[in-house]
Design an enzyme around this catalytic site. Structure first.
Site, mmCIF file in Angstrom:
data_model
loop_
_atom_site.group_PDB
_atom_site.id
_atom_site.type_symbol
_atom_site.label_atom_id
_atom_site.label_comp_id
_atom_site.label_asym_id
_atom_site.label_seq_id
_atom_site.Cartn_x
_atom_site.Cartn_y
_atom_site.Cartn_z
ATOM 1 N N THR A 42 0.871 -1.172 0.000
ATOM 2 C CA THR A 42 0.000 0.000 0.000
ATOM 3 C C THR A 42 0.915 1.233 0.000
ATOM 4 O OG1 THR A 42 -0.147 -0.096 2.411
ATOM 5 C CG2 THR A 42 -1.930 -1.144 1.172
ATOM 6 N N GLY A 44 1.518 4.161 1.739
ATOM 7 C CA GLY A 44 2.284 4.604 2.912
ATOM 8 C C GLY A 44 3.314 3.569 3.339
ATOM 9 N N CYS A 45 2.923 2.306 3.267
ATOM 10 C CA CYS A 45 3.815 1.221 3.694
ATOM 11 C C CYS A 45 4.975 1.063 2.712
ATOM 12 C CB CYS A 45 3.030 -0.075 3.819
ATOM 13 S SG CYS A 45 1.680 0.060 5.026
ATOM 14 N N THR A 46 4.704 1.292 1.447
ATOM 15 C CA THR A 46 5.755 1.230 0.428
ATOM 16 C C THR A 46 6.752 2.369 0.631
ATOM 17 O OG1 THR A 46 4.239 0.179 -1.141
ATOM 18 C CG2 THR A 46 6.188 1.260 -2.073
ATOM 19 N N GLY A 49 8.796 1.618 3.895
ATOM 20 C CA GLY A 49 9.766 0.551 3.644
ATOM 21 C C GLY A 49 10.914 1.030 2.772
#
Length: 158
Positions: A42, A44-46, A49
């Site tokens: 997703t 924000g998570c990408t 990370g």
């Protein structure tokens, strides 16, 4: 029961990418960043990370291991790691063992409906296995730099 600053973090083992099992006690002698994100692949998570990936050499220099955790299955984690060229392991916490240990499952709102999900959070564990710092309800921009500064400071002090 949740982890507390200055207290030892309970040992855990969890399945991770690269056909590995991560056991916290195996990482003694190194600092550990455990960051929780809601869902693989997703936006924000990408971004988060990717920020950890890009700063990994600096975390390595500060004797700090990076671990990402979500409730996604191993296949989703492997795909996310490969697609984003992450240079650290991702833990699959489908049974929420690690999430529960750090108390990151919260009631969230999406489209007016409540559901249980991971609150974006990061924890810095010192080389003796004690919780040194925590960030809860994280906003992604600038977060990884803040974590890196804390890791560098902790490493310099030890």
């Amino acid at each position: 029961m949740s982890v507390e600053i200055g207290q030892p973090v309970a040992d855990f083992s969890a399945p991770a990418t690269g056909d590995t099992t991560v056991t916290l006690s195996d990482l003694r002698g190194q600092q550990v960043v455990v960051y929780f994100y809601p869902k693989a692949s997703t936006p924000g998570c990408t971004t988060e990370g990717g920020d950890f990936r890009d700063r990994k050499p600096a975390f390595d220099a500060a004797n700090t291991v990076i671990l990402g955790v979500s409730r996604d299955g191993l296949r989703a984690q492997e795909n996310f790691k490969a697609k984003q060229a992450f240079n650290f392991e991702l833990i699959s916490d489908k049974d929420e063992t690690v999430c529960s240990l750090f108390d990151v499952i919260k009631t969230k709102q999406m489209y007016g409906k409540e559901h249980q999900g991971i609150e974006r959070s990061t924890f810095l564990i010192d080389k003796n296995g004690k919780l040194a710092k925590e960030w809860r309800g994280v906003k992604v921009p600038g977060h990884v730099d803040e974590v890196l500064a804390a890791a560098e400071q902790l490493n310099a002090a030890s």
